[in-house]
Design an enzyme around this catalytic site. Structure first.
Site, PDB file in Angstrom:
ATOM      1  N   TYR A  41     -44.302 -32.857  29.039  1.00  0.00           N
ATOM      2  CA  TYR A  41     -44.122 -33.521  27.740  1.00  0.00           C
ATOM      3  C   TYR A  41     -44.223 -32.509  26.600  1.00  0.00           C
ATOM      4  CZ  TYR A  41     -44.898 -36.704  23.833  1.00  0.00           C
ATOM      5  OH  TYR A  41     -44.811 -37.364  22.630  1.00  0.00           O
ATOM      6  N   SER A  87     -51.517 -38.277  14.556  1.00  0.00           N
ATOM      7  CA  SER A  87     -51.881 -37.528  15.755  1.00  0.00           C
ATOM      8  C   SER A  87     -52.100 -36.072  15.366  1.00  0.00           C
ATOM      9  CB  SER A  87     -50.794 -37.654  16.822  1.00  0.00           C
ATOM     10  OG  SER A  87     -49.557 -37.219  16.320  1.00  0.00           O
ATOM     11  N   LYS A 123     -61.886 -32.861  23.055  1.00  0.00           N
ATOM     12  CA  LYS A 123     -60.773 -33.796  22.847  1.00  0.00           C
ATOM     13  C   LYS A 123     -60.920 -34.940  23.847  1.00  0.00           C
ATOM     14  CE  LYS A 123     -55.711 -33.945  22.663  1.00  0.00           C
ATOM     15  NZ  LYS A 123     -55.505 -34.923  23.753  1.00  0.00           N
ATOM     16  N   CYS A 452     -25.677 -52.087  44.224  1.00  0.00           N
ATOM     17  CA  CYS A 452     -26.916 -51.486  44.735  1.00  0.00           C
ATOM     18  C   CYS A 452     -28.132 -52.104  44.043  1.00  0.00           C
ATOM     19  CB  CYS A 452     -26.896 -49.983  44.501  1.00  0.00           C
ATOM     20  SG  CYS A 452     -28.383 -49.140  45.094  1.00  0.00           S
TER      21      CYS A 452
END
EC number: 6.5.1.2
Length: 699
Positions: A41, A87, A123, A452
């Site tokens: 990420y 953030s 953290k 499918c």
């Protein structure tokens, strides 16, 4: 020509990165179901930031680099935060830590030898929340959400920590308190409580939670507060905001703090637990020493942590430093390198996605990484598998940094015995038996089966996702149940599923809901019916994206919707008409026309309309204050999300840009507006606040 090609390539890659990051954000913050490893990420976000830095014109207002990642769920009432819950920017090296310190010095105009005071703290890996107290009493509790809008979970938060002294949410604050205070902190599960809870889940014969973060988020975001009350959640406070008492405000009363350390002392006096590991550091060298000590002790701490948060201590300096659109400039999160473990591959197999792409999946002996047991990773495609030289039976090095799905780093070739074998993609689809092909020039294998089941499940969840038809609660497991029971064969069938069938699908509660009321299956079924009914009132751009048309992502869907205005005009558009649309090239036009000409696709669209789906026509107001204007949004708006504000501007004929230049006509500055506001003022660009912006929308 070369420059144009480079820009086109960068634009394509940026769009791909935004889509992957936004999908990962939705899975992590809204569904509490992570789909990417932290390291992967972070790599995607950094790559996107580098592209946007090299090509500022590609930085869109809704880019993940421009905003907080979460999003409030419609299951709860929306709460607007008085001050956005931003953030933190992530860094991973001493060099980046030095750059952060140098930037603080530069922005404050400090000499290089001045030691800036910082507060450093572990953290925490939980769920960020805000508690509002008035007259010392708790009146509201909410999740961070997207930073501007959160979810009202007051009833649930009142139950947090009631069975454990000093680890909960106080109903009433002790001592002298301000008329109103907003307390922010983390709801989390300590390791001992997480392990005990998982043991109970295993004894009940259900699947345990993957890690404490998922367990905390899933436990707090319950519709029934009694479920939350039975979970051993804790709360650690790390921030307090008093209207008018921040630097530059009234600064009245004993809560007119000068430093962050004073805030933490006040929180402790009021009855909150603060982190005992918090430490004030004089200068960046002291921060590094603290970071090194915490890295050595991280696994001995009673909770999961994947880094250290560093904050400027002086509150007046914080005010002067301000914030960018997503991150404060006075704080940063240093993340530890991903933890790595060696394990052995059990098997490699191919999973089938919504577009028929076969992805190699590696199952390996379970290992504990960052506090969670993991046993699976993906290798994306055959080329990556060959590049990494991963064989069935290999010992491999895997790493993970807090997410569910780890990354295969490399094979440990020195441990090979000669019995390892290369993985071969199947000639037939493992789900439906149709032929599997890899077209020339493509990196992936595809199933050619039109019916499918695996592809259908993927298409259904894509159709239902928040940025498409926004059918809350329709995820992979529910979609699989619909397909397995033969209830759904295409999108339109969703709107014809009878209520008893929904009840049957919800008859086995999920592990986080097993303690809820007995009528939960009926209530869940009704919620799904209501969500489907709400989804019928949609927009053309959302529907076009939801249909999963080849080459049509969110941006292209919006462009097509604005160009054609109505669904019928789009469905009947010729290839030449599609080529006339901005940013639609020959390949995209061919793919779209092939899709709209397919009789089965046309029947599905007709049945969607017959079921009551009504995509609102995309109309553009030719007049008004935004017509023909280039607008930049910065900071948080209380009344509208960034996406909604962008849509309103575009509907009125304006264009939203991600960066300020001399070509910018207007900047809308919300709370905590950052560098874009400063640049606009320097260039003499007109700036309006939220109140004036809302008036302009009404004109």
């Amino acid at each position: 020509m070369r420059a144009d090609a480079d820009r086109d390539s960068a634009e394509t890659r940026a769009a791909e990165l935004r889509a992957r990051i936004l999908d990962a954000d939705h899975a992590y913050y809204v569904l509490d179901r992570p789909v990417l490893a932290d390291a992967e990420y972070d790599r995607l976000v950094r790559e996107l930031a580098e592209i946007e830095a090299a090509h500022p014109e590609l930085a869109t207002s809704d880019s993940p680099t421009q905003r907080v990642s979460g999003a409030p769920s419609e299951r709860f009432e929306r709460v607007v935060h008085r001050e956005p819950m931003l953030s933190l920017g992530n860094i991973q090296s001493d060099g980046e830590l030095d750059e952060f310190d140098a930037r603080v010095h530069r922005l404050l105009g400090l000499a290089g030898d001045v030691q800036v005071g910082y507060v450093a703290e572990p953290k925490l890996d939980g769920l960020a929340v805000e508690l509002v107290y008035e007259g010392g009493r708790l009146v509201q509790g909410s999740t961070r959400g997207d930073g501007v809008n959160g979810e009202d979970v007051t009833a649930n938060l009142r139950t947090v920590g009631r069975t454990r002294a000093n680890r909960g949410v106080p109903e009433r604050l002790a001592g002298e308190v301000p008329p109103r205070v907003e307390v922010r902190g983390e709801v989390l599960l300590f390791k001992e409580h997480f392990e005990a809870m998982n043991r109970q889940i295993l004894r009940a014969g259900d699947e345990p939670f993957a890690n404490p973060r998922n367990a905390a988020a899933g436990s707090l975001r319950q519709l029934d507060w009694r479920v939350t009350a039975r979970r051993p959640l804790s709360f650690i406070a790390y921030e307090a905001l008093v209207p008018g008492a921040e630097p530059g405000g009234a600064r009245a009363g004993p809560w007119a703090w000068r430093t962050h350390a004073e805030k933490l002392e006040a929180l402790a006096r009021w009855g909150f637990e603060t982190n005992a590991e918090n430490e004030r550091c004089e200068g960046i060298a002291a921060v590094k020493a603290y970071r090194d000590r915490m890295a050595e002790r991280r696994f001995a701490l009673p909770y999961d942590t994947d880094g250290v948060v560093v904050k400027v201590d002086d509150l007046d300096w914080r005010r002067r430093l301000g914030a960018a659109s997503k991150f404060p400039r006075w704080a940063v999160a240093f993340k530890y390198p991903p933890q790595e473990e060696a394990t052995r591959i059990r098997r490699i197999w191919a999973s089938v996605g919504r577009t028929g792409i076969l992805t190699p999946v590696v199952d390996f002996e379970p290992v504990r990484l960052s506090g969670a047991m993991v046993s699976r990773a993906t290798l994306h495609n055959e080329d990556e598998m060959r590049r990494k030289d991963v064989l069935e039976g290999d010992w491999i090095l895997v790493r993970r940094a807090g997410e569910v799905i780890p990354e295969v780093v490399m094979p440990l070739k020195e441990r090979r015995t000669g019995e390892e074998r290369p993985f071969a993609f199947p000639a037939e689809c493992p789900i439906c038996g149709a032929k599997v092909v890899r077209e020339e020039g493509e990196k992936v294998y595809r199933c050619t089966g039109a019916a499918c089941p695996a592809q259908l499940v993927g298409r259904l969840t894509h159709f239902a996702q928040r940025r498409a038809m926004d059918i809350d609660g329709l995820g992979d497991k529910l979609a699989l149940g619909l397909v397995e029971r033969g209830l759904v064969k295409d999108f339109a069938d969703l709107y014809a599923v009878p209520f008893p069938a929904w009840q049957e699908l919800f008859s086995r509660p999920r592990k986080e809901e097993r303690d809820a009321k007995a009528e939960l299956p009926q209530k869940s079924a009704q919620n799904m019916v209501d969500a489907l009914e709400r989804s019928k009132a949609t927009t053309l751009r959302r529907l076009l994206f939801a249909l999963g048309i080849p080459q049509v992502g969110e941006a292209t869907a919006a462009t097509l919707a604005r160009h054609f205005g109505e669904l019928a005009r789009f469905m009947d558009a010729s290839e030449d008409a599609l080529l006339a649309v901005r940013d639609v090239g020959p390949e995209t036009a061919r793919e779209i026309r092939a899709w709209t000409e397919e009789p089965q696709n046309r029947r599905v669209v007709e049945r969607l309309l017959a079921a009551g789906v009504r995509p609102a026509p995309e109309t553009v107001d030719a007049g008004g204050p935004f017509a023909g204007k280039t607008v930049v949004l910065t900071g948080g708006l209380a009344a509208l999300s960034r996406d909604d504000a962008k849509a309103e501007i575009e509907r009125r004929g304006g264009k939203v840009s991600g960066s300020v230049s001399r070509k910018t006509d207007l900047v809308v500055a919300g709370a905590e507006a950052g560098s874009k506001l400063e640049k606009a003022q320097a260039l003499g660009v007109r700036v309006v606040g939220e109140e004036e912006f809302l008036r302009m929308l009404e004109e």
